[in-house]
Each structure stands twice: as C-alpha cells, then as structure tokens.
Motif scaffolding. Structure first.
Motif, PDB file in Angstrom:
ATOM      1  N   GLY A 168      -8.806  -5.136 -14.665  1.00  0.00           N
ATOM      2  CA  GLY A 168      -9.013  -4.280 -13.493  1.00  0.00           C
ATOM      3  C   GLY A 168     -10.320  -3.519 -13.576  1.00  0.00           C
ATOM      4  O   GLY A 168     -11.040  -3.367 -12.579  1.00  0.00           O
ATOM      5  N   CYS A 169     -10.622  -3.004 -14.748  1.00  0.00           N
ATOM      6  CA  CYS A 169     -11.894  -2.293 -14.918  1.00  0.00           C
ATOM      7  C   CYS A 169     -13.076  -3.214 -14.640  1.00  0.00           C
ATOM      8  O   CYS A 169     -14.059  -2.828 -13.974  1.00  0.00           O
ATOM      9  CB  CYS A 169     -11.987  -1.716 -16.330  1.00  0.00           C
ATOM     10  N   ARG A 178       0.815  -1.216   0.000  1.00  0.00           N
ATOM     11  CA  ARG A 178       0.000   0.000   0.000  1.00  0.00           C
ATOM     12  C   ARG A 178       0.851   1.269   0.000  1.00  0.00           C
ATOM     13  O   ARG A 178       0.503   2.271   0.605  1.00  0.00           O
ATOM     14  CB  ARG A 178      -0.945   0.023   1.216  1.00  0.00           C
ATOM     15  N   CYS A 212      -1.706   0.057  -9.023  1.00  0.00           N
ATOM     16  CA  CYS A 212      -2.821   1.012  -8.964  1.00  0.00           C
ATOM     17  C   CYS A 212      -4.156   0.272  -8.812  1.00  0.00           C
ATOM     18  O   CYS A 212      -5.036   0.684  -8.034  1.00  0.00           O
ATOM     19  CB  CYS A 212      -2.842   1.876 -10.222  1.00  0.00           C
ATOM     20  N   ILE A 213      -4.327  -0.798  -9.581  1.00  0.00           N
ATOM     21  CA  ILE A 213      -5.578  -1.573  -9.516  1.00  0.00           C
ATOM     22  C   ILE A 213      -5.741  -2.196  -8.144  1.00  0.00           C
ATOM     23  O   ILE A 213      -6.835  -2.156  -7.545  1.00  0.00           O
ATOM     24  CB  ILE A 213      -5.579  -2.642 -10.619  1.00  0.00           C
ATOM     25  N   ASN A 214      -4.663  -2.782  -7.600  1.00  0.00           N
ATOM     26  CA  ASN A 214      -4.741  -3.418  -6.288  1.00  0.00           C
ATOM     27  C   ASN A 214      -5.043  -2.413  -5.185  1.00  0.00           C
ATOM     28  O   ASN A 214      -5.610  -2.767  -4.146  1.00  0.00           O
ATOM     29  CB  ASN A 214      -3.440  -4.152  -5.972  1.00  0.00           C
ATOM     30  N   ASN A 215      -4.649  -1.151  -5.396  1.00  0.00           N
ATOM     31  CA  ASN A 215      -4.910  -0.108  -4.410  1.00  0.00           C
ATOM     32  C   ASN A 215      -6.182   0.679  -4.715  1.00  0.00           C
ATOM     33  O   ASN A 215      -6.373   1.773  -4.191  1.00  0.00           O
ATOM     34  CB  ASN A 215      -3.716   0.853  -4.339  1.00  0.00           C
ATOM     35  N   ARG A 216      -7.036   0.132  -5.611  1.00  0.00           N
ATOM     36  CA  ARG A 216      -8.346   0.687  -5.927  1.00  0.00           C
ATOM     37  C   ARG A 216      -8.252   2.120  -6.479  1.00  0.00           C
ATOM     38  O   ARG A 216      -9.086   2.964  -6.194  1.00  0.00           O
ATOM     39  CB  ARG A 216      -9.260   0.672  -4.691  1.00  0.00           C
ATOM     40  N   GLN A 217      -7.230   2.391  -7.262  1.00  0.00           N
ATOM     41  CA  GLN A 217      -7.067   3.715  -7.866  1.00  0.00           C
ATOM     42  C   GLN A 217      -7.114   3.580  -9.382  1.00  0.00           C
ATOM     43  O   GLN A 217      -6.116   3.759 -10.090  1.00  0.00           O
ATOM     44  CB  GLN A 217      -5.745   4.352  -7.409  1.00  0.00           C
ATOM     45  N   MET A 218      -8.297   3.261  -9.894  1.00  0.00           N
ATOM     46  CA  MET A 218      -8.473   3.059 -11.321  1.00  0.00           C
ATOM     47  C   MET A 218      -8.260   4.343 -12.134  1.00  0.00           C
ATOM     48  O   MET A 218      -7.675   4.284 -13.232  1.00  0.00           O
ATOM     49  CB  MET A 218      -9.866   2.503 -11.610  1.00  0.00           C
ATOM     50  N   ARG A 227     -13.038  -5.839 -12.839  1.00  0.00           N
ATOM     51  CA  ARG A 227     -12.993  -6.239 -11.413  1.00  0.00           C
ATOM     52  C   ARG A 227     -13.762  -5.256 -10.539  1.00  0.00           C
ATOM     53  O   ARG A 227     -14.415  -5.648  -9.567  1.00  0.00           O
ATOM     54  CB  ARG A 227     -11.530  -6.322 -10.999  1.00  0.00           C
ATOM     55  N   TYR A 228     -13.709  -3.955 -10.860  1.00  0.00           N
ATOM     56  CA  TYR A 228     -14.367  -2.940 -10.039  1.00  0.00           C
ATOM     57  C   TYR A 228     -15.671  -2.456 -10.661  1.00  0.00           C
ATOM     58  O   TYR A 228     -16.158  -1.374 -10.345  1.00  0.00           O
ATOM     59  CB  TYR A 228     -13.420  -1.757  -9.807  1.00  0.00           C
TER      60      TYR A 228
END
Length: 872
Positions: free
Chosen positions: A758-759, A691, A723-729, A761-762
């Motif tokens: 990633g897109c 993180r 970025c994807i793992n940290n929810r910052q798309m 995924r969220y």
C-alpha cells in the motif's frame, strides 16, 4: 311263692312282652340313622355353603389315633373344594390335581393345609407316578404351600415309611413347594429305619442345596436326626458340606462386595464386609481384597489404606492385595509411593514378571513424565526384570510429536540393546509412532527387519492400512504400491479401511485412473466386492473435483448407481460439492431427486443446503442462492448456520450487495447465530469496498465485544486493506501500531506485505522501506515492533520495493539489501522462490517465498493465508 317273688315274675314278663321289643326297635333305628349319615353326608351342609366333616378318606390306611385327628375332622371346607375331596376319596390323583389346577388363585390360597397335606400323602404313597401326574405337578408352582408339606412330612415321618418319605421329597421338588428346615428334618427322621437310604437321601439334599445353601440351623437339625438314627457317617457328611458351604458363601459375599464397588455403592460393600467380620471366624483374603478394590474403585483412599494395613497385620497380603494398592496409588496420582510399593513387592517375591511395572509405566507415559519413565525402567532392570516388547510398546505411546525424534531413537536403542525380536504388537505401535512423527525412513528400515525375522504375513490389514496412508501422505507412491503388492502376495485379506487408505493414497498422489482400476478389481472379486463402498467412491469423486474434471465425477456417480452402491447423504454432498466447484449447478435438481428416491431416502442436511448455496454464490448467481435459501427455510426443518450465512455474505461481497449483506447480518442476530472472525472479515471487506470505512472500524469493535471473541489477524488485514483502498494510509499505519500492541493478536507475513504494497502504491517509498525493516526486525524504522521473531514480506513485494528504491536512492537500496543478507540471510536477487535460505540453515529461521498476489491479495474468504512465515 311269696309276694315279692310274684311281683318279680310279673315285671320280667312285662319286660319281655312290652319294654324289650320297644327298646330294640329304637336302638336299630338309631344305628341305621347313624350309618346313613356317615356314608351319605346328609345334613352336613351349612346354610352358608360350608359343611363340617369327619375324616376325609384315610387314603387307604386306617388311623388308629382318632384323638390326633379331631382338628382335621373339624376342618371347614368351601364348596369349590368338594371335587378335590371326592376324587381324593376315590384315589383318582390325576383328577385331584386337575381339580386343584382349576381353582382360582384366591380359592387355591384358601385350600386347607390339612386337605393339601392329604393330597401330598396320597401321592407319596403311590409307588410310581404316571407321566401325566408328573407333568401336572411340574405346572403346579404356587398351588401348595410349605405348611402342607410340613404336615405331610410329619405324618410320613411318623409312619417311618422310607419310600413314602422319598416320594414326598420328589413330589415337593416337582411341584416347586418350598422345603423348610422342619420338613427336611422330618423326612430325614422318616429314613431312620434304613441307614443306607438315609445316607443316600442326605447326599441328595446336600447336592440340591448347591444353589441355595442350607442354613446352619437346618444343618444342625439334620445332623441331630442322623445321630439319633445312628447314622454317624451321614452326620459327618452334613458337617463337611457345611464347611464347604461356608467357604462358598464367603466367596459369594466377596463377589457381592466387588459388584457393589463397581457400581459405586461403597456403603453397601463396607456393610457386607462388616457383617462378615461380625459373624466371627477368620475372613478369607479374597474378602479383604474385594473390599480393598471397592474402596479404590470408589476413590476412598483413606479407607483403602486402613484396610491394607489390617491385611498386612493379619499376614494375609498376597500379590492381588499389592496390585490393588498399586492401582490405588496410580489413581491417586502418587507415582513415588507406587514406586516404593513396587520395591516392597519385589522384596517379598510378589513380582514374577513385568506386569506390575507396566501398570505404573503406562500411567507415567500418559502423564508425560518422561524422566519418571526411564527411572522406573532402571528400577525394573535393577530388580532383575528385563525389558520386553510390551515395555517398548508402552513407552512408544508417549511419542506424540515430531520434536520427540530423539526420544524415539532412544526407545529403539533400548529395544535393540535388549536383543528382542519385534513382534506384531510392537511393530504396530512403531508404525503409529513413525506415522505421527513423520519418521517414514525409520519405519521402512524396521519394516525390512521385521520381514526378515518374522515375516510380512503376520502383519494385520489395519497395520498395512496405516503404513499405506502414511507413505501416501508423504507422496511416496512407489512404497505405497509396494506395500499393497506385499499385502496381496502374503494373502492378507484387506479390510474396508485398508482398501480406503490405498484408494485415498492414490487419489492424494493424483493417480486417479489407477484408483479407479483398483476399485474395479475389488468389485470384480466376489469375496472383496463389499469393500467397494460409498466411502471409496467418495474419495475418487473428491480427487476429480480437485482437478475440476466433472465428466469423470459424473461417470463415477453413474457407475455407483449401476452397481447399486449404497449412497448416503455424505456421498451426495460430495457430488454436490463437485457440481458447485465445477460450475454444474444445473444438475443439482436431478441429484436432489436421486436423494429422495434412493432406498432408504437420503435426507438433506445442513451441509447439503450450504453446498448448494455456496455453489450458486461461486457461480455469481446471488439471486438463485437467496431464493434457494428462502425456500429452504420454508420447506426444511434444517436451521441455517454460520457457514451458510457466511457463504451468502461472501456472495454479496462479490456482487457488492451491501444492503443484502446487512439484512443477512440482522437475520443472523435475530436467529441467534453467532458470527465469527470469518463473518467479520467478509463484512469489513464489503464495507471497505463500499467506502464505509468508519462503519467497518465500528463493526470490528462492537461485534467482537458483543459475541466475545478476539479479532484475529485476518480481520485486521482486511481492515488494513480497506484503509489502503480508501486512501487513508496514516490510518493504516496507526492501525498497524494498534495491532502490534495487542498481545492477543499474532501478526503474519501477509499483513506486512499488504501494508508495504500500500505504501508503494501511493508513492510512500520511504515508509515502505520502514515497513520492510519493521517486518524483518531491522533497525531504521519508528513503527511498533510486534512479536519476537521476524516475519518478513512476500518475495515479490520485497523485490519490487528494492527495485523502486534503487531508482531513487541507490545507497539506501544497497544498505537495505546488505542488512537483509547480513542479519536475516535473505538475498534479494533470489526473490523468485528458487533461492536457498541461508539464514534458515544458520539460525533455524525459515523464509519460503510465495508468488505475490498484489496489493489486493488480502486474506480471502476461504480463511487464513497460507503464506510461508518464519518458523524458529
């Protein structure tokens, strides 16, 4: 009787009675004293141990000319030279030589030349030298000088004693006394009473001067002596030898010029050339050619052209001259001038074969001037020189890539049109080219033709090895076996490389048991046993390592020890890699002990330590890896490199040990070990999982600038995944546009797969569709377009997004499927990997799907993704 008479009578009595006896006694005393002094030397000794002597033994011959010997009679002698004088008087020449040999270098140098000359004269008057004296003279180098020889030659010449002159010449040769011009001329004069002997002596002098040619003055002196004696035939012989000597001397000087050129000493070469020109006479063309070659060797082309013009003006140019100039034009990289020179050579009849054309052809091939190659071939054929096998072999060397397949067929068409029969040299060249281009079917075709016309028995073992290796890499194991069988049937003895290629081909095709049987067969043959070396065994060990069959690896290793196959550090590293891959790190200490006990000991290198560290990290034992790393730094002279640090960093990433990883990074910088993109990708991955996204972005920016490398797509993929793992798309999408704007970074399929997954995924389905359209270069997105060719995404990701889109918006899904099929030839229904790529067939693009590894399947620490991409 008168008074005067009486007085006269008295005086006579007085003389007879008193004066005459007295003077007689005095005269006898003086004569006795003189004889005593002459024969005993009494009173000669000087207070400073030097004496004056008269003549020293006339060597058995009375000398009627006392006046000429006054200087010799007054010669001063040192006391150390007295034994020489004594033995010389007694005619004991073996003892004379022994006494001379016992003199020190200083005393020998101080030996009077007159005394040395008398030693030589004494030896010269000896009819036949004994064997002992001969051997003594052969060890006499440096004891007698040329002045003594000249004095002796003058005396022997005055005697006109032919035998003495001839013997004196022989003695000088045995004692390695330098023969000067004066001594030779005097000895020739000594033969003047015997003309046949004079001619024989002159012939001997000429033959002995083959190594060291006579000077012109010496030849003139000998000729004058011969003419004075009336020996005109001997004089003519000397004149003729002088002409031969001059030619030989010119050839020798030409060789000197050539050697100077090869050594890069052009100044010395030109100086020798100018000296020969200044001496007068006509220079031989060899001298010109050697000077020309020296200029070309030293790349002084201006001087080379001047000399070439001088040779042509003298009408001395020959084929060597033109070939040297051809070499000059090639070295100057001037093929057009070289081609014109070839035309001139052909018009003068200097080109008898294709050799000169082949020199230029080889240069054009190396330069990659394909058009010039075929132009020169046309010129060669037009001049009446047919293409031969060597011509084709040279052209084949220009085939380097698969894209030159059409060029390869053109060359082979030229060969077939010429009606030539392929020899082994051309076939070997063809094998290399076909292997490079992957044209194995063509190779097999010509292999059959070669067997039909020439026979397989003429193929060398290395050529067999090249073919076996090529077909092995193409996974054509049947042809591999056929080639090996054909080779053994033709009784072609394999080399270690050929056997290694065969074993490697079997291993590559997973025929490991067959490879082991082949090695056993080789080992059982006494003649072939040396071929079963550590390289072959290492190949088999690598094969079993890939299959993770460590029990077989261990058995092969034990077999090597039992057969006493010499192992080296590479062999042990191969076994270590098997232990690391198969999780058998418990056996590492025993292997290290074996390394130290083998003869000679195998020293661990950086690969050894890196493999052990990597093995502990793969096994998840980071503590053991770090401990071994510390022990290595304390006990070994091997300095850790980037690969070792990367292995430890990868181990830290797997164990989520960020602090240890940052400590290792600091240590890398302190030890001046430069990180790479691979290092950066590991750290970005670890920081993302911890993180610390901002720190990851900062590290990417600073590290690449500090160490001077461009960030590659693998690092950006890891950063995008972070970025994807940290929810910052939004940040991930912005990063994509930044990467797409960087012309130095070449995007690949993996990065679009990660972003689209990633897109999805969220729940950003619309953005995922835009990413797909951007990846396939389709309309309907607002992302930054990168590159000139579509990359696409992996099949699993594509099918998943289309499936989700059909659930929420069927029309949009059908539109996407239609665009993919119509514009890119991709059918979504065939996403499993079994579909045919219609667009690849129509337009040359190739999309080869790969099973998706999910959203977390960013670039691993093993390096760049091997996912298929579009290949125009």
């Amino acid at each position: 009787m008168t008074t005067s008479a009486v007085a006269s009578y008295g005086l006579m009595d007085l003389w007879e009675a008193i004066i005459a006896p007295f003077f007689s006694e005095i005269l006898m005393f003086v004569m006795a004293a003189l004889v005593y002094v002459l024969f005993t030397g009494f009173g000669w000794k000087h207070p400073q141990k030097k004496v004056k002597t008269k003549d020293i033994a006339n060597v058995g011959r009375p000398n009627p000319s006392l006046k000429k010997q006054k200087d010799a009679l007054a010669e001063e002698l040192m006391e150390v030279h007295q034994p020489v004088v004594l033995h010389l008087r007694q005619g004991q020449f073996d003892k004379v030589l022994e006494a001379l040999q016992n003199l020190s270098e200083e005393d020998a140098a101080a030996l009077p030349s007159s005394l040395a000359s008398k030693v030589l004269l004494g030896l010269a008057r000896t009819p036949q030298l004994s064997e002992d004296i001969t051997f003594q003279l052969m060890d006499f180098a440096g004891r007698l000088n040329s002045t003594a020889l000249e004095l002796a030659a003058a005396e022997a010449s005055r005697w006109r004693n032919v035998a003495a002159c001839r013997q004196l010449y022989n003695v000088a040769g045995l004692a390695s006394i330098p023969k000067t011009e004066r001594s030779i001329t005097l000895l020739v004069r000594g033969h003047s009473k015997d003309l046949p002997a004079l001619r024989e002596f002159v012939e001997e002098v000429i033959s002995s001067s083959s190594d060291t040619p006579m000077s012109r003055s010496m030849r003139d002196g000998i000729v004058a002596a011969c003419l004075a004696a009336g020996a005109t035939d001997a004089a003519q012989l000397v004149k003729e030898s002088g002409q031969h000597t001059a030619a030989a001397d010119m050839n020798r000087q030409a060789k000197f010029i050539s050697n100077y050129g090869k050594d890069g000493n052009l100044q010395a070469a030109l100086s020798t050339f100018q000296t020969l020109k200044a001496a007068g006479g006509t220079l031989h063309v060899v001298v010109y050619n050697c000077t020309l070659d020296a200029c070309v060797e030293c790349r002084d082309f201006k001087r080379a052209f001047e000399i070439f013009a001088e040779i042509k003006d003298s009408s001395l140019a020959d084929v060597v001259t033109y070939n040297t100039m051809l070499k000059a034009y090639i070295a100057k990289r001037d093929p057009e001038s070289a081609r014109k020179l070839l035309s001139e050579m052909s018009s003068k009849g200097f080109i008898k074969n294709c050799g000169a054309y082949h020199n230029l052809l080889h240069f054009l091939v190396q330069s990659g001037d394909n058009r010039g190659v075929w132009k020169l071939i046309d010129q060669m054929v037009a001049c009446g020189h047919a293409v031969n096998a060597v011509t084709c072999a040279i052209i084949l060397k220009g085939i380097l890539t698969r894209s030159q397949y059409s060029e390869l067929t053109r060359i082979l068409g030229l060969f077939e049109a010429s009606g030539l029969v392929m020899d082994e040299v051309l076939f070997a060249s063809l094998v290399e080219v076909c292997v490079r281009c992957g044209s194995l079917d063509m190779l097999w075709k010509y292999l059959k033709e070669f067997d039909k016309h020439t026979g397989m028995q003429t193929i060398s073992a290395p050529t067999y090895g090249s073919m076996i290796k090529a077909f092995g890499q193409a996974r054509d194991i049947e042809r591999v076996r056929g080639l090996w069988s054909q080779m053994t049937a033709c009784k072609v003895k394999p080399t270690a490389i050929t056997a290694g290629c065969m074993v490697e081909a079997l291993v590559h095709n997973h025929c490991l048991d067959e490879a082991c049987d082949l090695v056993n067969m080789i080992y059982e043959d006494e003649e072939l046993r040396p071929l079963a070396n550590t390289v072959i065994y290492s190949s088999i060990i690598k094969g079993y390592t890939v299959l993770k069959q460590y029990n077989k690896v261990s058995a092969i290793y034990q077999e090597m020890k039992a057969r006493k196959i010499q192992s080296n550090t590479i062999t042990f590293n191969t076994v270590l890699n098997a232990m690391a891959t198969c999780g058998m790190m418990c056996e590492v200490p025993q292997l290290l002990d074996d390394m130290s006990k083998c003869v000679p000991p195998a020293e661990p290198d950086i690969v050894t330590y890196s493999t052990i560290v990597k093995g502990y990290c793969i096994a998840g034992n980071l503590t053991a890896a770090l401990q071994f790393f510390e022990d290595m730094k304390k006990t070994s002279k091997v300095a850790p490199d980037e690969v070792m640090y990367n292995s430890l960093l990868d181990g830290c990433a797997k164990q989520q040990c960020l602090d240890e990883a940052l400590k290792l990074l600091d240590e890398m910088q302190q030890n001046k070990v430069a990180p790479s993109n691979f290092t950066l990708s590991i750290l970005v991955k670890l920081l993302g999982r911890s993180r610390r996204l901002n720190q990851a972005f900062e590290m990417v920016d600073t590290m690449s600038k500090e160490h001077g490398f461009y960030v590659n797509v693998q690092v950006y993929t890891c950063l995008l995944q972070a970025c994807i793992n940290n929810r910052q798309m939004p940040r991930a999408l912005a990063l994509h546009d930044q990467i797409a704007s960087d012309e130095r970074c070449v995007l690949d399929q993996k990065i679009y797969t990660v972003l689209a997954s990633g897109c999805l995924r969220y729940g950003m389905l619309d953005m995922a569709v835009k990413v797909l359209r951007c990846a396939w270069h389709l309309k309907g997105h607002d992302l930054k377009q990168a590159g000139s060719r579509p990359l696409g995404v992996e099949a699993g990701c594509l099918s998943e997004i289309v499936a989700e889109l059909r659930k929420s918006n069927g029309a949009a899904a059908e539109e996407l499927v239609h665009d993919l099929k119509y514009h890119r030839g991709v059918t979504v229904a065939e996403h499993s990997g079994s579909y045919q790529n219609q667009y690849h067939q129509r337009r040359g693009y190739g999309y080869h799907p790969k099973t998706s590894g999910g959203a977390d399947a960013a670039h691993s620490t093993e390096g760049p993704s091997q996912s298929p991409s579009w290949n125009p």
